[in-house]
Design an enzyme around this catalytic site. Structure first.
Site, PDB file in Angstrom:
ATOM      1  CB  VAL A  36      -1.002   0.049   1.191  1.00 57.30           C
ATOM      2  CG1 VAL A  36      -2.003  -1.093   1.093  1.00 57.30           C
ATOM      3  CG2 VAL A  36      -0.280   0.064   2.524  1.00 57.30           C
TER       4      VAL A  36
ATOM      5  CG  ASN B  46      -6.338  -5.229   8.525  1.00 61.66           C
ATOM      6  OD1 ASN B  46      -6.610  -4.996   9.686  1.00 61.66           O
ATOM      7  ND2 ASN B  46      -5.405  -6.097   8.163  1.00 61.66           N
TER       8      ASN B  46
ATOM      9  CE1 TYR C 254      -0.663   1.120  14.899  1.00 55.72           C
ATOM     10  CE2 TYR C 254      -1.635   1.632  17.031  1.00 55.72           C
ATOM     11  CZ  TYR C 254      -1.650   0.910  15.854  1.00 55.72           C
ATOM     12  OH  TYR C 254      -2.645   0.011  15.614  1.00 55.72           O
TER      13      TYR C 254
ATOM     14  CE  LYS D 197      -3.716   1.780  12.842  1.00 59.69           C
ATOM     15  NZ  LYS D 197      -4.325   1.134  11.638  1.00 59.69           N
TER      16      LYS D 197
END
Lengths: 266, 267
Positions: A82, A108, A173, A177
């Site tokens: 990706v 995902n 992280y 997100k």
């Protein structure tokens, strides 16, 4: 504010079994022991035609074959990194062609990292953003035009409780997100008038072999005690069930939302 | 936790579900949705006659639309504002069924007012039904829900609990309080195996909020539809299906959460 388009009616009432029958689903990073494969499996069990995708070709074959064997029917597969626009473009082209139109895209693919801010290099930071935030940006941009042209579609972005809950070592992280949680409603606003719903799923702790490899048992136990009022971590397929719900017509009136599959928001 | 991941995820077969305020609107849609999912359903209304009529219709529709000729639907009177109503209702439930697996607190009242001019009796009336009655019904139902393998509570709230609205201040606050109680109950009762979640519907045109005058009603509906991303009103069953998800094992790892089903109104 007035709607500038003709509203779509609610879809027909779905049957109580095979909730995703007739729908096609693409799940990125779904060759593994985590949420991606569990989600793909749940979707397939609910009657969806599923395409698995992963960066690891050999693992992809293995997991796609495993799913095909358990379902008793072939399972489509396509290698994709990706981080590569070219890969993503080709993945969506293949999904559109081989699934005869892509109805549900599940973003995902994601990388985890536990590293204090002062130890995080620019490369670390960019690597996480590239996969966790830019990845969905690329796949959504590639998949949306055909969905909008058909007037239907559901996109589900896997975020994380870290987007809402501050934890040491999670700066990069959590930011990646949280970025995904900001992208989701903005994209939903633009896609709504074309009949495409875009939502996020926010898991807290789902136990799978990879997580157990990279985390100590003491750490996982502490996470459960401190954060999980149900007193346990989620099974990966419980996250998959939430994705099934959002992918299905049961969620026909939900868009731009973050569905938290956890016990606490912060 | 459900034993197998291949269980039909939104199935409620073998469960007993109590839905308050289910003679009209969202409540009636939830009762029907649950019956279609295989649950034994208890409909309640201020008037037992109304509840009985809805129970009959729900059973007929579940048989016809979902192939459930065996559907069992009970009707009970429940006046949420009455003293001791929660204990009485649960006693009646216990006398009819041996178990209770799902409680949906849906009964609510809405009275327009300006908070600046709100009287104590108006405040009490709104909070008595929307907050106090709902909370004490959770409490009264706790022993039966704790005996269930899959106890679940869904508290129906309102979009204005998240984004307050002038003219409905006490109603907004009463619903926001239930969201807060939902989280606390989830924390206290996780150990008893009871999941407690809230559901926020948006843009549903039901008798509770619509003006009586037909012209005003149409204008109001159009205005409501234009406020969300989808540009349309929800059908009550679209809310009911989300409640069914929360009540089912598909939401087995969700507790203390508020699921927003609003066509993007709050997005």
């Amino acid at each position: 504010m007035t709607a500038t388009f003709e509203a779509r009616p609610a879809p027909p009432y779905p049957s109580s079994r095979n909730i995703l029958a007739g729908k096609s689903v693409l799940v990125t990073a779904s060759a593994g022991s985590g949420i991606g494969f569990a989600t793909a499996r749940r979707c397939a069990e609910e009657g969806a035609n599923v395409m698995l995708s992963d960066i690891h070709a050999e693992r992809l074959e293995r997991f796609a074959d495993e799913l095909a064997a358990s379902l008793g029917r072939p399972v489509l597969r396509a290698v994709c990194d990706v981080r590569s626009q070219q890969d993503v473009t080709r993945l969506i082209e293949r999904a559109e062609a081989e699934l005869d139109g892509l109805d549900v895209l599940v973003n995902n693919a994601g990388l985890g990292m536990t590293r204090d801010l002062l130890d995080t290099s620019s490369e670390d930071w960019l690597r996480l953003i590239d996969v966790n935030l830019s990845g969905p940006f690329r796949t959504i941009r590639a998949a949306l035009p055909a969905m909008q042209a058909r007037g239907s579609g559901s996109i589900i972005n896997l975020s994380s409780i870290c987007a809402w809950r501050a934890e040491a070592g999670q700066t990069a992280y959590a930011a990646s997100k949280a970025g995904l949680l900001a992208l989701t409603p903005c994209a939903a606003v633009e896609a709504a008038e074309f009949g495409v719903r875009i939502n996020a799923v926010v898991p807290s702790l789902a136990i799978h072999p990879h997580l157990q490899r990279v985390s100590s048992p003491e750490f996982l136990e502490r996470m459960i005690i401190e954060n999980e009022v149900l007193g346990r971590a989620a099974e990966t397929w419980e996250i998959g069930n939430a994705v099934v719900f959002l992918a299905s017509d049961y969620a026909s009136y939900m868009t731009g939302e973050a569905l938290s599959v956890s016990c606490r928001r912060a | 936790m459900p034993s197998s991941p291949v269980d039909a995820p939104f199935d409620l077969s073998g469960r007993v579900a109590l839905v308050t305020g289910s003679t009209r609107g969202i409540g009636a849609a939830i009762a029907l949705e649950f019956a279609c999912a295989g649950a034994e359903v208890i409909v309640t209304g201020r008037s037992v006659k109304d509840a009985q009529a809805v129970a009959v219709t729900v059973a007929e529709q579940a048989a016809r639309d979902a192939g459930r000729p065996e559907a069992v639907v009970h009707a009970l009177a429940y006046e949420a504002s009455a003293e001791g109503a929660a204990a009485q209702l649960i006693e009646s439930v216990a006398s009819r069924t041996s178990r209770l697996d799902v409680l949906v607190n849906n009964a609510a009242i809405l009275r327009p007012h300006r908070v600046g001019k709100l009287s104590e009796s108006e405040f009490d009336e709104v909070f008595r039904v929307n907050t106090k009655a709902a909370l004490f019904l959770c409490q009264a139902a706790h022993p039966m829900l704790a005996r269930s393998e899959s106890g679940a509570i869904v508290n129906v709230t309102a979009a204005c609990a998240h984004r307050p609205m002038a003219g409905l201040g006490a109603y907004c606050a009463s619903k926001a309080a239930m969201i807060n109680f939902t989280s606390t109950l989830a924390q206290e009762w996780a150990r008893d195996g009871i999941r407690v979640n809230a559901l926020t519907p948006g843009s549903v045109a039901t008798d509770m909020i619509l003006p009586r005058d037909p012209d005003e009603r149409a204008a109001f509906e159009q205005e409501m539809a234009s406020q969300n991303l989808m540009g349309r009103l929800a059908e009550p069953r679209e809310i009911a299906r989300a409640v069914r998800f929360l009540a089912s094992d598909a939401a087995s790892f969700m507790t203390g959460q508020t699921l927003i089903v609003d066509g993007g109104l709050l997005a």
